[in-house]
Design a protein around this motif. Structure first.
Motif, short mmCIF file in Angstrom:
data_model
loop_
_atom_site.label_atom_id
_atom_site.label_comp_id
_atom_site.label_asym_id
_atom_site.label_seq_id
_atom_site.Cartn_x
_atom_site.Cartn_y
_atom_site.Cartn_z
N GLU A 1 -49.27 43.59 -3.72
CA GLU A 1 -48.60 44.21 -4.85
C GLU A 1 -47.36 45.04 -4.50
OE1 GLU A 1 -51.46 46.49 -7.03
OE2 GLU A 1 -52.48 44.71 -7.81
N SER A 2 -47.28 45.57 -3.29
CA SER A 2 -46.21 46.51 -2.94
C SER A 2 -45.06 45.81 -2.22
CB SER A 2 -46.76 47.62 -2.04
OG SER A 2 -45.71 48.36 -1.45
N PRO A 3 -43.84 45.87 -2.77
CA PRO A 3 -42.69 45.26 -2.10
C PRO A 3 -42.42 45.83 -0.72
CG PRO A 3 -42.18 45.66 -4.41
CD PRO A 3 -43.50 46.34 -4.13
N VAL A 4 -42.62 47.15 -0.53
CA VAL A 4 -42.33 47.73 0.79
C VAL A 4 -43.39 47.33 1.80
CG1 VAL A 4 -43.47 49.94 0.32
CG2 VAL A 4 -41.66 49.80 2.04
N THR A 5 -44.66 47.30 1.40
CA THR A 5 -45.71 46.86 2.32
C THR A 5 -45.47 45.43 2.75
OG1 THR A 5 -47.28 48.35 1.24
CG2 THR A 5 -48.21 46.60 2.62
N PHE A 6 -45.06 44.59 1.78
CA PHE A 6 -44.85 43.18 2.09
C PHE A 6 -43.65 42.99 3.02
CE2 PHE A 6 -43.32 38.88 1.46
CZ PHE A 6 -44.50 38.15 1.61
N VAL A 7 -42.54 43.70 2.77
CA VAL A 7 -41.34 43.49 3.59
C VAL A 7 -41.56 44.00 5.01
CG1 VAL A 7 -40.13 45.64 2.97
CG2 VAL A 7 -38.83 43.64 3.66
N VAL A 8 -42.23 45.14 5.17
CA VAL A 8 -42.50 45.64 6.52
C VAL A 8 -43.41 44.66 7.26
CG1 VAL A 8 -43.65 47.46 7.85
CG2 VAL A 8 -42.10 48.06 5.97
N SER A 9 -44.44 44.17 6.57
CA SER A 9 -45.35 43.21 7.19
C SER A 9 -44.63 41.92 7.56
CB SER A 9 -46.52 42.90 6.24
OG SER A 9 -47.28 44.07 6.00
N ALA A 10 -43.70 41.48 6.69
CA ALA A 10 -42.95 40.26 6.96
C ALA A 10 -42.06 40.42 8.18
CB ALA A 10 -42.12 39.88 5.74
N ALA A 11 -41.43 41.59 8.32
CA ALA A 11 -40.58 41.84 9.48
C ALA A 11 -41.39 41.88 10.77
CB ALA A 11 -39.81 43.14 9.29
N LEU A 12 -42.54 42.55 10.72
CA LEU A 12 -43.39 42.61 11.91
C LEU A 12 -43.92 41.22 12.26
CD1 LEU A 12 -45.47 45.89 11.43
CD2 LEU A 12 -43.15 45.58 12.28
N LYS A 13 -44.29 40.44 11.25
CA LYS A 13 -44.78 39.08 11.49
C LYS A 13 -43.70 38.22 12.13
CE LYS A 13 -46.81 35.10 9.10
NZ LYS A 13 -47.24 34.56 7.76
N ALA A 14 -42.45 38.39 11.68
CA ALA A 14 -41.35 37.64 12.28
C ALA A 14 -41.16 38.01 13.74
CB ALA A 14 -40.06 37.89 11.50
N ALA A 15 -41.52 39.26 14.08
CA ALA A 15 -41.42 39.72 15.47
C ALA A 15 -42.67 39.41 16.27
CB ALA A 15 -41.14 41.21 15.51
N GLY A 16 -43.70 38.87 15.60
CA GLY A 16 -44.89 38.40 16.32
C GLY A 16 -46.08 39.33 16.35
N PHE A 17 -46.13 40.35 15.48
CA PHE A 17 -47.28 41.24 15.48
C PHE A 17 -47.53 41.80 14.08
CE2 PHE A 17 -43.69 43.97 16.25
CZ PHE A 17 -43.99 45.21 15.72
N THR A 18 -48.60 42.58 13.94
CA THR A 18 -49.02 43.12 12.64
C THR A 18 -49.36 44.61 12.77
OG1 THR A 18 -51.36 42.66 13.01
CG2 THR A 18 -50.02 40.88 12.03
N ILE A 19 -49.57 45.24 11.63
CA ILE A 19 -50.05 46.62 11.61
C ILE A 19 -51.40 46.71 12.34
CG2 ILE A 19 -50.96 48.44 10.12
CD1 ILE A 19 -47.97 48.39 9.97
N ALA A 20 -52.26 45.72 12.11
CA ALA A 20 -53.56 45.71 12.78
C ALA A 20 -53.40 45.65 14.30
CB ALA A 20 -54.39 44.53 12.29
#
Length: 340
Positions: free
Chosen positions: A161-180
């Motif tokens: 639901e959150s645009p900022v949560t999604f964009v941060v997650s997308a950027a980290l995913k593009a770099a190969g990692f996650t918040i977890a």
């Protein structure tokens, strides 16, 4: 001698309620803080700010127009796609692009069209303290660095639901990692409900966090620089992946922040688009633009400037859009001379 005019009695009461609802934000239920942007007053209210409003016909009245409005994020775009609301007002423009292309958290492509994009400049900042030695997102993955990160909400629901949560997650995913992954590497996450949250400012001040990844950079961007943070560039292969999704490149501009040697490339988070479904009748879309023009002096703006109707279709740095204008809106802007 002028002819007296009046609204239908039912319309008088309905319109009165609309004016009353807007006016409540200027009553004693509201109060002022300086949390929105450093040194800038903002109005907060006990009323909250989640809106769902419906204008429905009563009984059989011929060719009636029913409209419902909702303002916020991906959740409202989903309601719009399902036909549960007629008009959604979203932050930022990229969220609408992702829903239109089917590259965001919502399933499938939503047939959206743009009515107006209200100016609101913003970017996503990826700031880390210089003591970490980190100079890129990719380095965080390579070193499995245990960041102490302050960011937006991080629940599974927020990811949808959150645009900022999604964009941060997308950027980290593009770099190969996650918040977890950050947690697994021994890092800690401070999840705050808004970029200007006082807990973030306190954690930056006392050194509890050494990274901030978030939008709303006007509210926290200078304070982190003053305490030894620097911005990581989002460019190259990382930015190419995000552009494929629908994000536009932006910059953290050195002109806006003291202590920066140069502009830093990042992800644009600008624009407050007002959008509808593609199947909205042209006449209704045209009327929505007429209403914006009629009420332009009373509609709040994010850039502290009087609302200029030409800005709503300019597709510039403050009000970008990649979802086409609705034909009814395009006709309005062209007829009134706003669209060149």
């Amino acid at each position: 001698m002028s002819t007296k005019q009046r609204y239908n009695a039912a319309i008088q009461r309905a319109k009165g309620f609309l004016e009353l609802a807007s006016g409540l934000y200027d009553t004693s239920l509201s109060y002022r803080t300086r949390r929105a942007a450093e040194g800038v007053l903002q109005t907060d209210s006990r009323l909250g700010y989640y809106l769902k409003l419906s204008l429905l016909p009563r009984g059989k009245q011929g060719d009636c127009v029913s409209l419902s409005f909702a303002a916020d994020s991906f959740r409202e775009l989903k309601l719009l796609g399902e036909g549960k609301v007629s008009v959604a007002w979203i932050n930022p423009s990229a969220s609408v692009t992702l829903a239109y292309r089917g590259t965001g958290p919502l399933s499938g492509r939503i047939p959206l069209r743009t009515i107006a994009v209200f100016p609101s400049w913003d970017v996503v900042g990826f700031a880390v303290h210089e003591s970490t030695g980190i100079t890129s997102l990719e380095q965080i993955k390579k070193e499995r660095f245990p960041l102490r990160l302050s960011t937006g909400p991080t629940s599974e629901r927020d990811l949808i639901e959150s645009p900022v949560t999604f964009v941060v997650s997308a950027a980290l995913k593009a770099a190969g990692f996650t918040i977890a992954d950050i947690r697994r590497w021994g890092g800690k996450i401070q999840a705050v409900s808004r970029p200007s949250h006082p807990d973030r400012r306190a954690s930056v001040d006392n050194g509890t966090v050494n990274a901030v990844f978030d939008e709303g950079i006007k509210s926290w961007g200078q304070s982190v620089l003053d305490r030894g943070f620097r911005y990581l560039p989002i460019d190259g292969a990382l930015m190419r992946q995000l552009k494929k999704m629908g994000y536009r490149p932006g910059i953290v501009p050195k002109a806006n922040f003291k202590g920066m040697a140069s502009d830093v490339p990042t992800i644009d988070f600008s624009g407050w688009p007002m959008v509808v479904r593609a199947d909205m009748p042209n006449a209704v879309a045209y009327a929505l633009c007429e209403a914006i023009e009629l009420r332009r002096k009373s509609i709040p703006t994010d850039n502290f400037k009087p609302l200029n109707i030409a800005d709503l279709c300019a597709n510039d740095n403050e009000a970008p859009y990649d979802v086409p204008l609705h034909p009814g809106a395009r006709r309005f802007y062209r007829e009134r001379g706003y669209l060149k």
